[in-house]
Design a protein around this motif. Structure first.
Motif, PDB file in Angstrom:
ATOM      1  N   LYS A  20       0.836  -1.195   0.000  1.00 31.40           N
ATOM      2  CA  LYS A  20       0.000   0.000   0.000  1.00 31.40           C
ATOM      3  C   LYS A  20       0.876   1.252   0.000  1.00 31.40           C
ATOM      4  CE  LYS A  20      -3.536   2.414   2.631  1.00 31.40           C
ATOM      5  NZ  LYS A  20      -4.077   2.614   3.965  1.00 31.40           N
ATOM      6  N   GLY A  59       2.485   1.727  -3.370  1.00 33.50           N
ATOM      7  CA  GLY A  59       1.496   2.154  -4.349  1.00 33.50           C
ATOM      8  C   GLY A  59       1.117   3.620  -4.227  1.00 33.50           C
ATOM      9  N   GLU A  60       1.256   4.200  -3.039  1.00 31.82           N
ATOM     10  CA  GLU A  60       0.883   5.596  -2.807  1.00 31.82           C
ATOM     11  C   GLU A  60       2.041   6.572  -2.955  1.00 31.82           C
ATOM     12  OE1 GLU A  60      -0.816   5.497   1.099  1.00 31.82           O
ATOM     13  OE2 GLU A  60      -2.709   4.645   0.392  1.00 31.82           O
ATOM     14  N   GLN A  90       4.642   9.189  -4.476  1.00 31.73           N
ATOM     15  CA  GLN A  90       4.498  10.221  -5.497  1.00 31.73           C
ATOM     16  C   GLN A  90       5.837  10.896  -5.736  1.00 31.73           C
ATOM     17  OE1 GLN A  90       1.637  12.996  -4.053  1.00 31.73           O
ATOM     18  NE2 GLN A  90       0.017  11.474  -3.799  1.00 31.73           N
ATOM     19  N   ASP A 126       8.352  12.686  -2.916  1.00 30.74           N
ATOM     20  CA  ASP A 126       8.402  12.025  -1.607  1.00 30.74           C
ATOM     21  C   ASP A 126       9.842  11.678  -1.258  1.00 30.74           C
ATOM     22  OD1 ASP A 126       5.687  12.146  -1.210  1.00 30.74           O
ATOM     23  OD2 ASP A 126       5.297  10.091  -1.859  1.00 30.74           O
TER      24      ASP A 126
END
Length: 112
Positions: free
Chosen positions: A50, A53-54, A56, A59
């Motif tokens: 998770k 997948g998040e 960007q 980051d």
């Protein structure tokens, strides 16, 4: 010889319930193993997927190898990290998404 057969028949009738009771400790050990080792590992892997997948652009992360950097580009299974500022421009490396270990709070790299 008749007595031997009688003992064999008595033992065969008793083994059906004994074999089930003999299997019970193995089942209990598997259940304990599931709750203490397998389930937490699956939960941790799901949280990592998770988090990956998040991710960007921009980051700040640390790889599992200990390299800290800022995400510059994100591809299908690889991403480019800016790890330092050189004379000719930023130094960038390419890492796999699965190699990401931790997501850092914004501004952490400036304090390093």
């Amino acid at each position: 010889m008749l007595i031997s057969n009688a003992y064999a028949q008595a033992a065969a009738g008793a083994t059906t319930s004994d074999s089930l009771m003999g299997l019970l400790p193995i089942i209990i050990m598997f259940v304990i193993l599931w709750f203490l080792m397998i389930r937490p590992q699956m939960k941790k892997a799901k949280e990592h997927q998770k988090m990956v997948g998040e991710l960007q652009k921009g980051d700040e992360i640390v790889t599992q190898g200990g390299v800290a950097g800022r995400i510059v580009k994100i591809g299908e299974s690889f991403m480019t990290l800016e790890v330092a500022e050189g004379k000719a421009g930023p130094i960038e490396i390419v890492v796999q998404k699965n190699a990401i270990g931790t997501l850092l709070p914004k501004g952490t790299l400036k304090s390093l």
